[in-house]
Every structure is written in structure tokens, then in C-alpha cells.
Scaffold this motif. Structure first.
Motif, short mmCIF file in Angstrom:
data_model
loop_
_atom_site.label_atom_id
_atom_site.label_comp_id
_atom_site.label_asym_id
_atom_site.label_seq_id
_atom_site.Cartn_x
_atom_site.Cartn_y
_atom_site.Cartn_z
N LEU A 105 0.83 -1.20 0.00
CA LEU A 105 0.00 0.00 0.00
C LEU A 105 0.87 1.25 0.00
O LEU A 105 1.72 1.43 0.87
N VAL A 106 0.65 2.11 -1.00
CA VAL A 106 1.45 3.31 -1.19
C VAL A 106 0.52 4.51 -1.29
O VAL A 106 -0.45 4.50 -2.06
N LEU A 107 0.82 5.55 -0.53
CA LEU A 107 0.00 6.76 -0.52
C LEU A 107 -0.02 7.42 -1.90
O LEU A 107 1.02 7.54 -2.55
N GLU A 113 -0.23 8.84 -10.14
CA GLU A 113 -0.90 7.96 -9.17
C GLU A 113 -2.39 8.30 -9.09
O GLU A 113 -3.22 7.41 -8.93
N HIS A 142 -7.90 11.45 0.33
CA HIS A 142 -6.75 10.68 0.81
C HIS A 142 -6.90 9.25 0.31
O HIS A 142 -7.93 8.61 0.54
N LYS A 144 -4.80 5.34 -1.00
CA LYS A 144 -3.62 4.49 -1.14
C LYS A 144 -3.88 3.49 -2.27
O LYS A 144 -4.98 2.93 -2.39
N ASP A 199 -4.91 -1.88 7.32
CA ASP A 199 -4.07 -0.70 7.16
C ASP A 199 -4.83 0.56 7.55
O ASP A 199 -4.28 1.45 8.21
N SER A 203 -3.91 3.11 10.76
CA SER A 203 -3.45 4.46 10.40
C SER A 203 -3.98 5.53 11.35
O SER A 203 -3.52 6.67 11.30
#
Length: 266
Positions: A105-107, A113, A142, A144, A199, A203
Motif C-alpha cells: 500500500l502506497v499513498l 498515481e 486521501h 492508497k 491498514d 493508520s
């Protein structure tokens, strides 16, 4: 190298300008001067005004960012390619990366993206008729992306605590809310939805209550059931919510699972 790996990353204004300039050049071409795009099936599709269209990247038009997409001549509902970094890329290639460190998982931060998030959210997955398509996200959403074996296979987005519920009431969310979750059909039944829910919950360690947008899909109910069976500490903390998430708009997910309300479509 794929679009998400190319540097420097464009900004939203540059992307829109490049799209409009290309479209203008396409309109100015004389007969016989068009280019061709080769699909993954090794067939060629001619690029013409009639099968190129604009799509708006964000649901709120802020900032204005338009993408050019290429359709098959006989099916304008299907997207074959996107115009990025000065050339046409297949949808499959836009979803790929050559960066081995991009895994898990990547922001979501860069424009490319955001484009991938848009593709997964709006174009790639054909949902069953009984499911509702997600609305396009806003720029401030926001999110991911979930990367696996060099490919974007899913995503989740969050309505941050304090962020506006809409553009006209001025109300803000009273808690963090998991808004949209998607795992591509070919990657389901591998625990990826569970990974994203875990996740999300990890967070926000300082929050006593976390939300998931109502209504919960059958798939999301199944993920929540499995997660809460394993994570008893979250049973009193995870709620199905409607905006803005006051107590009158919250329903405890574990309690509703135990009461069998989701299985009856409530």
C-alpha cells in the motif's frame, strides 16, 4: 518504464494543456495524416477525432484536469489507451510500474498515481449490475494504491476527519471514514481487502471510533466479519456511518453482523 515511473511528474495544468494541444493538432490534421495505436491484441486502431474523448480526472473539477482517452471505433464505452507524457499508453501499461520498491500500500501523491486511482475507480473494473459505481474522487481525497507484482491491483480512499462532506452544507466529517475500497477481480480471494481494512484501522491509532461509508456492500460485510473475528479490540470501534458521522448516523458493524441484519439486506 511506465507513466507512473517517468520523471519529472507533470502537474495538473501541464496535463490539461498537453491534452488540449494534442487534441488541437488532431483536429488540424488532413485526411490520411492520422496515427495508429497498436493494442495488446496486436490489432491497430486509428486515432481520429471521432474516437478520442476528454475525461475529467476529479469529481469536483478542482483543479481542472482533463485526460484524453482512446476508444475502439465501434464502442465508445471502452477505453483502450490514455494520452500521457506525450504519447498513447495502453490501460494495462498505465497500471504497471518498473519500480521494484513500489509494492504493498502506497499513498497517492503524484498526478500519475491519481490517474491510476481514477482508472481503477471508473474504467477498469466492470461491477455487477446490483453494485453502484463509485463517484470520481476529489483532488483532496486521501487514498492508497495497492501494488502487487509490479501492477496496481486495488485501492482504498478515506474521508479525513474534518474534511467537508460536500460543497454546499459546510459540514465536516466527525471521524475518519473508509469511503471506497476496490480489489481487481483477478486478485480477489487473496486477503487483499482484509489487508486494506487492517491498514486503515492502524493508520488512526488515536481515534476511538472509525467509520466505513454506508451502505456496506456484501463483499465489504464479508471483509469486516473476518477482520472483526480476528481483531476483537476493534469490535466497539468500527461503525457503518452516514455523513457527517454523528452518533445518530453510526451503526456498530459487529453488532449488526451478529444480529444478521446485513444478510437480510438491511
Amino acid at each position: 518504464m511506465y507513466p507512473v515511473d517517468l520523471l519529472p511528474d507533470v502537474d495538473y495544468t501541464d496535463q490539461t494543456c498537453a491534452s488540449e494541444q494534442y487534441l488541437s493538432s488532431l483536429e488540424a490534421r488532413t485526411h490520411g495524416g492520422n496515427e495508429w495505436f497498436q493494442t495488446s491484441g496486436h490489432s491497430k486502431v486509428e486515432v481520429t477525432q471521432s474516437n478520442v474523448s476528454r475525461l475529467q480526472l476529479f469529481g469536483d473539477d478542482q483543479p481542472d484536469c482533463r485526460l484524453l482517452v482512446l476508444h475502439p471505433p465501434d464502442d465508445l464505452t471502452q477505453v483502450l489507451a490514455l494520452y500521457l507524457h506525450g504519447k498513447w499508453w495502453s490501460v494495462d501499461d498505465v497500471l504497471r510500474t518498473s519500480n521494484k520498491s513500489r509494492t504493498g500500500l502506497v499513498l497517492v501523491q503524484s498526478v500519475m498515481e491519481r490517474v491510476i486511482l481514477f482508472l481503477l475507480n471508473q474504467l477498469v473494473e466492470k461491477l455487477p449490475e446490483e453494485e453502484t459505481l463509485f463517484r470520481p474522487h476529489t483532488r483532496t481525497e486521501h487514498g492508497k494504491l495497492l501494488w502487487r507484482d509490479g501492477e496496481a491491483v486495488g485501492f482504498y480512499t478515506v474521508k479525513q476527519k474534518g474534511s467537508l462532506c460536500d460543497g454546499w452544507t459546510g459540514q465536516g466529517y466527525l471521524l475518519p471514514v473508509l469511503d471506497t475500497v476496490l480489489v481487481r477481480g483477478c486478485q480477489r480471494r487473496h486477503g487483499l481487502g482484509l489487508q486494506m481494512l487492517e491498514d486503515f484501522c492502524s493508520s488512526f491509532p488515536g481515534e476511538e471510533v472509525l467509520g466505513i461509508s454506508s451502505p456496506l456492500s456484501p463483499g465489504m460485510v464479508a471483509v469486516c466479519r473476518r477482520f472483526l473475528q480476528q481483531q476483537e479490540k476493534h469490535r466497539e470501534h468500527l461503525y457503518e456511518v452516514e455523513a457527517p458521522g454523528g452518533w445518530a448516523q453510526r451503526r456498530n458493524i459487529w453488532l449488526n453482523i451478529q444480529l444478521g441484519r446485513y444478510s437480510h439486506g438491511v
